[in-house]
Write an enzyme that holds these catalytic residues in place. Sequence first.
Site, PDB file in Angstrom:
ATOM      1  N   SER A   1       4.570  -2.533   4.551  1.00 51.66           N
ATOM      2  CA  SER A   1       3.295  -2.655   4.576  1.00 51.66           C
ATOM      3  C   SER A   1       2.538  -2.139   5.949  1.00 51.66           C
ATOM      4  CB  SER A   1       2.521  -3.934   4.232  1.00 51.66           C
ATOM      5  OG  SER A   1       0.846  -3.633   3.835  1.00 51.66           O
ATOM      6  N   HIS A   2       1.596  -2.694   6.378  1.00 48.13           N
ATOM      7  CA  HIS A   2       0.768  -2.317   7.606  1.00 48.13           C
ATOM      8  C   HIS A   2       1.469  -2.891   9.061  1.00 48.13           C
ATOM      9  CE1 HIS A   2      -0.131  -6.466   6.471  1.00 48.13           C
ATOM     10  NE2 HIS A   2      -0.821  -6.409   7.686  1.00 48.13           N
TER      11      HIS A   2
ATOM     12  N   ASP B   1      -3.130   2.878   5.393  1.00 45.06           N
ATOM     13  CA  ASP B   1      -2.320   1.953   6.105  1.00 45.06           C
ATOM     14  C   ASP B   1      -0.708   2.574   5.824  1.00 45.06           C
ATOM     15  OD1 ASP B   1      -1.882   1.090   3.680  1.00 45.06           O
ATOM     16  OD2 ASP B   1      -0.761  -0.856   4.128  1.00 45.06           O
TER      17      ASP B   1
ATOM     18  N   ASP C   1       1.984   1.922   3.949  1.00 47.09           N
ATOM     19  CA  ASP C   1       2.421   2.082   2.485  1.00 47.09           C
ATOM     20  C   ASP C   1       1.279   2.650   1.676  1.00 47.09           C
ATOM     21  OD1 ASP C   1       1.248  -0.389   2.249  1.00 47.09           O
ATOM     22  OD2 ASP C   1       2.302  -0.950   0.316  1.00 47.09           O
TER      23      ASP C   1
ATOM     24  N   LYS D   1      -3.188  -2.644  -4.873  1.00 46.46           N
ATOM     25  CA  LYS D   1      -4.344  -2.098  -4.255  1.00 46.46           C
ATOM     26  C   LYS D   1      -4.140  -0.489  -3.905  1.00 46.46           C
ATOM     27  CE  LYS D   1      -2.773  -4.683  -0.488  1.00 46.46           C
ATOM     28  NZ  LYS D   1      -2.283  -5.985  -0.866  1.00 46.46           N
TER      29      LYS D   1
ATOM     30  N   ASP E   1      -1.795   1.277   0.734  1.00 46.32           N
ATOM     31  CA  ASP E   1      -2.394   0.293  -0.562  1.00 46.32           C
ATOM     32  C   ASP E   1      -3.894  -0.133   0.331  1.00 46.32           C
ATOM     33  OD1 ASP E   1      -1.185  -1.302   1.137  1.00 46.32           O
ATOM     34  OD2 ASP E   1      -0.390  -2.698  -0.341  1.00 46.32           O
ATOM     35  N   ARG E   2      -3.798   0.000   1.533  1.00 43.23           N
ATOM     36  CA  ARG E   2      -5.248  -0.552   2.118  1.00 43.23           C
ATOM     37  C   ARG E   2      -5.935   0.539   2.714  1.00 43.23           C
ATOM     38  NH1 ARG E   2      -3.627  -6.125   4.663  1.00 43.23           N
ATOM     39  NH2 ARG E   2      -1.748  -6.393   3.465  1.00 43.23           N
TER      40      ARG E   2
END
Length: 633
Positions: free
Chosen positions: A190-191, A358, A360, A458, A362-363
């Site tokens: 992720s982030h 971010d 991946d 998301k 999704d943010r």
Amino acid sequence: MRSARVNSSNGGSKVAPGSRRKSVPGSSRTLGASSPLSTRHPGAAILGSKSAASDLSRLDLGRGDLGAARAVIMDAAQVASVPTEPIEGQKTGTSGLRKKAKVFSSGNYLANWVQSLFNALGDEVKGQSIVLGGDGRWFNKEAAQIIIKIAAANGLKKVYVGQDAVLATPAASAIIRKRGLYGGLIMSASHNPGGPEEDWGIKFNYNSGEPAPEKITDQIYEETKTISEILTCPDMPDIDLSAVGEVQYGDTFSVEVISSVDDYLELLEEVFDFDMLRKFLSSPKFSFVFDALHAVTGAYAEPIFVEALGGSKDSLKNCVPKEDFGGGHPDPNLTYAKELVALMFDEGGKYDFGAASDGDGDRNMILGKDFFITPSDSVAMIAANAQECIPYFKDGLKGVARSMPTSGALNLVAAKLGVPFFETPTGWKFFGNLMDAGKCSVCGEESFGTGGDHVREKDGIWAVLAWLSILAKKNEGATDLVTVKDIAVQHWNEYGRNYFCRYDYEGCDSDSANKMMEHLRTTVIPSATEGSKMGSFTVAKADDFEYTDPIDGSVASKQGIRIVFSDGSRIIFRLSGTGSSGATIRLYIEQYEDDKSKMLLDAQEALKPIIETALEVSKLKEFTGREKPTVIT
């Protein structure tokens, strides 16, 4: 086909996990025409021995690139059983398993987890198709080859792979749903930062495109504790992940490298009015900038914002994905997206709208000129304007939802629209249940996650396009530019403002963080009775949030300490599990204001009294030794 490159520095029903096939470690079979796993093939490779675990992490398991092939037929691959041993610490959550990259890339760490996943899914996964991809971080390409070989040996029919092993998380969800796949494996932390010394992660998404439910993640963990063999195809040549096309092995398994962008872009074109967006982005009075932070959305930015919507390529910053994210932290907030923040808060800056995504994809973070939209406000403002501005929602919203720590701004929108509202624990799986039941159209989390029911994750680029759609619609026929700030102030004047702030204390000692949470549970909550005082605030209630899912009846407990005051203000404490080491304490502070003369106060100044109260009652400094947070949002 649209290309998605990284710079190096079919259908199935839901399953009850637990069914598994038994075999003998050290054996080998041929993946052939008659059955996924047939009798032993003379001369097949046998890796390892019964007495010691073999290392699959970075071995040359028959490497031999296939070149740019659109349809290649290869001989059937041979299956080998490789002895292994359980590895501690492979407990999987809905965000998957995250550790340091050097952990995943050593020994059988990754292979053990992947085999445990297929063991957990049991016989139902055999003959099914999945998608595989990730955020472009270090080790993803090598990991993809390992996963493909294990998938083949475990009887899967087909693996779709994003080109260059690149696939944004919402795009993976879209592909699962569009192609009717059994699920997908997403390689991402992720982030969190990437690189040999940084983080790596992997998770499984199920056949609605949603993060795996607990019944699967719990079973994966149980399998990791007893695993004794890994099934793989050691003589299978590595796939050329840069070339779009399909490679067939016998008549039971194939790998198809697909565009990372096409399916996802087609879905976005169904959701938004691209003609309206194209016209708005070409307007000389509007200028925007998008910062991919050298992460996965860099592979999507040019195909979407430039090729499909006609925006200027100069509007794209840090849009070359890199395995270490350019040495940065791919977290779209005011601390880590420094370059974007500087551009948007430059006194003489030219940009009217700025956004970032971010690791991946999704943010998201949304900025106007000298103006920050909190994620809590963002989801509320998108929901309030969705029916008017986004064709996908032209018939209205089915309902809205937010995570418990997210501010109450969305509650107010739901009440005015007359649509159902849900407050859930943190975790996108809770939204997915509501969406699958047709009860939620728009949802969000204060942790920069916003989305709709077009996918079950998301979606950063979706949120950016939603905001551009609101701006485009509000500017139709306008003489002067209607800005992000204008939209926010208009919203606050109508609904009031929920001043909100989050303090992140990253990398805290886990024992100290847990002791602080236990202090809150055992000392603070029992004494925080209705009518009691905390500083200048009067307590309305205090609890450890518990959620009963209205769809499946499951109960999620200990989801965050919350103290709610009589004026609606809130203090919330949570431990976050999204990092690979240590603990992150998150402190959330919220205060509602409906005085129109106080809509533009500085959030830190407006919240100062309640922040001081939160730090005092939690004894955070005493427990952790931290004088100030790592990140303030």
